[in-house]
Design a protein around this motif. Sequence first.
Motif, PDB file in Angstrom:
ATOM      1  N   ALA A 249       6.420   9.939  -9.820  1.00  0.00           N
ATOM      2  CA  ALA A 249       6.588   8.421  -8.664  1.00  0.00           C
ATOM      3  C   ALA A 249       6.810   9.158  -6.954  1.00  0.00           C
ATOM      4  O   ALA A 249       7.943   9.668  -6.490  1.00  0.00           O
ATOM      5  N   ARG A 250       5.706   8.205  -6.342  1.00  0.00           N
ATOM      6  CA  ARG A 250       6.350   7.949  -4.794  1.00  0.00           C
ATOM      7  C   ARG A 250       6.993   6.573  -4.398  1.00  0.00           C
ATOM      8  O   ARG A 250       6.577   5.699  -4.980  1.00  0.00           O
ATOM      9  N   TYR A 251       7.742   6.592  -3.714  1.00  0.00           N
ATOM     10  CA  TYR A 251       9.400   5.264  -3.323  1.00  0.00           C
ATOM     11  C   TYR A 251       8.449   4.839  -2.283  1.00  0.00           C
ATOM     12  O   TYR A 251       8.886   5.120  -0.842  1.00  0.00           O
ATOM     13  N   PHE A 252       8.963   3.012  -2.265  1.00  0.00           N
ATOM     14  CA  PHE A 252       8.460   2.476  -0.891  1.00  0.00           C
ATOM     15  C   PHE A 252       9.452   1.245  -0.885  1.00  0.00           C
ATOM     16  O   PHE A 252      10.300   0.954  -1.944  1.00  0.00           O
ATOM     17  N   ARG A 253      10.032   1.206  -0.395  1.00  0.00           N
ATOM     18  CA  ARG A 253      10.788  -0.254  -0.167  1.00  0.00           C
ATOM     19  C   ARG A 253      10.681  -1.031   0.772  1.00  0.00           C
ATOM     20  O   ARG A 253       9.658  -0.536   2.018  1.00  0.00           O
ATOM     21  N   LEU A 254      10.088  -2.329   0.544  1.00  0.00           N
ATOM     22  CA  LEU A 254       9.998  -3.583   1.429  1.00  0.00           C
ATOM     23  C   LEU A 254      11.356  -3.717   2.400  1.00  0.00           C
ATOM     24  O   LEU A 254      12.129  -3.734   1.675  1.00  0.00           O
ATOM     25  N   GLU A 255      10.487  -3.659   3.423  1.00  0.00           N
ATOM     26  CA  GLU A 255      11.677  -3.794   4.530  1.00  0.00           C
ATOM     27  C   GLU A 255      12.555  -4.822   3.871  1.00  0.00           C
ATOM     28  O   GLU A 255      12.482  -6.266   3.532  1.00  0.00           O
ATOM     29  N   GLY A 256      13.847  -4.284   4.315  1.00  0.00           N
ATOM     30  CA  GLY A 256      15.286  -5.379   3.716  1.00  0.00           C
ATOM     31  C   GLY A 256      15.299  -5.963   2.195  1.00  0.00           C
ATOM     32  O   GLY A 256      16.454  -6.371   1.808  1.00  0.00           O
ATOM     33  N   ALA A 257      14.422  -5.354   1.501  1.00  0.00           N
ATOM     34  CA  ALA A 257      14.566  -5.761  -0.100  1.00  0.00           C
ATOM     35  C   ALA A 257      16.084  -4.513  -0.589  1.00  0.00           C
ATOM     36  O   ALA A 257      16.060  -3.205  -0.098  1.00  0.00           O
ATOM     37  N   LYS A 258      16.970  -5.280  -1.586  1.00  0.00           N
ATOM     38  CA  LYS A 258      17.663  -4.499  -2.709  1.00  0.00           C
ATOM     39  C   LYS A 258      16.308  -3.258  -3.714  1.00  0.00           C
ATOM     40  O   LYS A 258      17.353  -2.208  -4.153  1.00  0.00           O
ATOM     41  N   GLY A 259      15.510  -3.527  -4.413  1.00  0.00           N
ATOM     42  CA  GLY A 259      14.816  -2.454  -5.267  1.00  0.00           C
ATOM     43  C   GLY A 259      14.400  -1.716  -4.469  1.00  0.00           C
ATOM     44  O   GLY A 259      13.379  -2.329  -3.328  1.00  0.00           O
ATOM     45  N   LYS A 260      13.154  -0.991  -5.543  1.00  0.00           N
ATOM     46  CA  LYS A 260      12.303   0.025  -4.677  1.00  0.00           C
ATOM     47  C   LYS A 260      10.820  -1.247  -5.820  1.00  0.00           C
ATOM     48  O   LYS A 260      10.617  -1.103  -6.712  1.00  0.00           O
ATOM     49  N   ILE A 261       9.850  -0.048  -5.084  1.00  0.00           N
ATOM     50  CA  ILE A 261       8.663   0.137  -5.545  1.00  0.00           C
ATOM     51  C   ILE A 261       8.170   1.383  -5.753  1.00  0.00           C
ATOM     52  O   ILE A 261       8.138   2.343  -4.473  1.00  0.00           O
ATOM     53  N   GLY A 262       7.623   1.555  -6.912  1.00  0.00           N
ATOM     54  CA  GLY A 262       7.090   3.400  -7.102  1.00  0.00           C
ATOM     55  C   GLY A 262       5.576   3.095  -7.659  1.00  0.00           C
ATOM     56  O   GLY A 262       4.644   2.398  -8.673  1.00  0.00           O
TER      57      GLY A 262
END
Length: 347
Positions: A249-262
């Motif tokens: 997976a490539r991972y991203f995060r919404l600015e200010g978010a606690k979790g991640k999006i893969g």
Amino acid sequence: MVKQINSRGKVQAMSGRLIDPYGREISYLRLSVTERCNLSCIYCSANPLECAKKMGKDLLTVESCLAIGQAAVELGMTKIRLTGGEPLMRADILDIISGLSAIPGLKDLSLTTNGIFLDDMASELASAGLHRVNISLDSLEEANFQRITNGGKLQSVLKGIEKSIEAGLTPVKINVVLLKGINDHEIERFIAMTADRDLCVRFIEYMPMKKEEGWRKLFLPLEKVIEVAEKFAPLVAAESDHNHGGGPARYFRLEGAKGKIGLITALSCHFCDRCNRLRVTSDGKVKPCLFSIDEVDLRPFLDSKEKLKEQFIAALELRTDPRTVSDNPFGRMEEVKGARSMRQIGG
């Protein structure tokens, strides 16, 4: 195509590192422990009615699972993920977990599950030595969840997520197979799960392992997820997954978010050049690559750890050249789909 072969010296296995002919280090084993499942998701099985049937005499025993795990770790694989089917349908799953977790050198032991049984079992799994879970969850709408899973109960999975967090089976990862026209309207809701909680929501491109026509109508490139996510907030690249599974997976995060999006882009932007895993099916076959029908049978060698190692090394020689997938990933998918369903492969 099942093969029993001897190593021809193209694979390096030394100093605790296992390197395939294309320079990729293999550190991760996906070990399927059953084909049975209490759900029958529309993308998983060629015949949903087969999901609940018992496996026959070829099902790996606890002792066989441990022998395979021991050989894999001694070769340099430091991560094992238990898959299925639904692994928690095995009455002896805790024995498998406790045995594998005791293997010296194993750094990460995880399990992929549909989450239905976690409400009752999360604490026991953690006590047996399991480190973390990946939970399949393809809809947050009750009716749509029932449609995709052919009758599953969404609330059971949501309770299982909470119990897993309480038991320390973290980081909890939520796996979402994106299906065009079925659950793509829920992308925003899944992304929102990462805003206030330390969850990792991973979107997975649909890979049609079963025989079916018109599968491309369901396929949706995951760039769509990026488009939707950026409506919430700016996206920033997040740390890689090397410490927890070493996955694609490539991972991203919404600015200010606690979790991640893969994002796991198996077809639109394949990751074969960095694949670090082998799969063993619940009937004891090593599957070196999802883009190939080749398999190597471990069952005749289960009483010898050294021979199991030889077969693992031999299986690496059947690994697919990543350039052949890069040239035509959709064509390669057409060549292999139908040989085994995803349930039979172990995901």
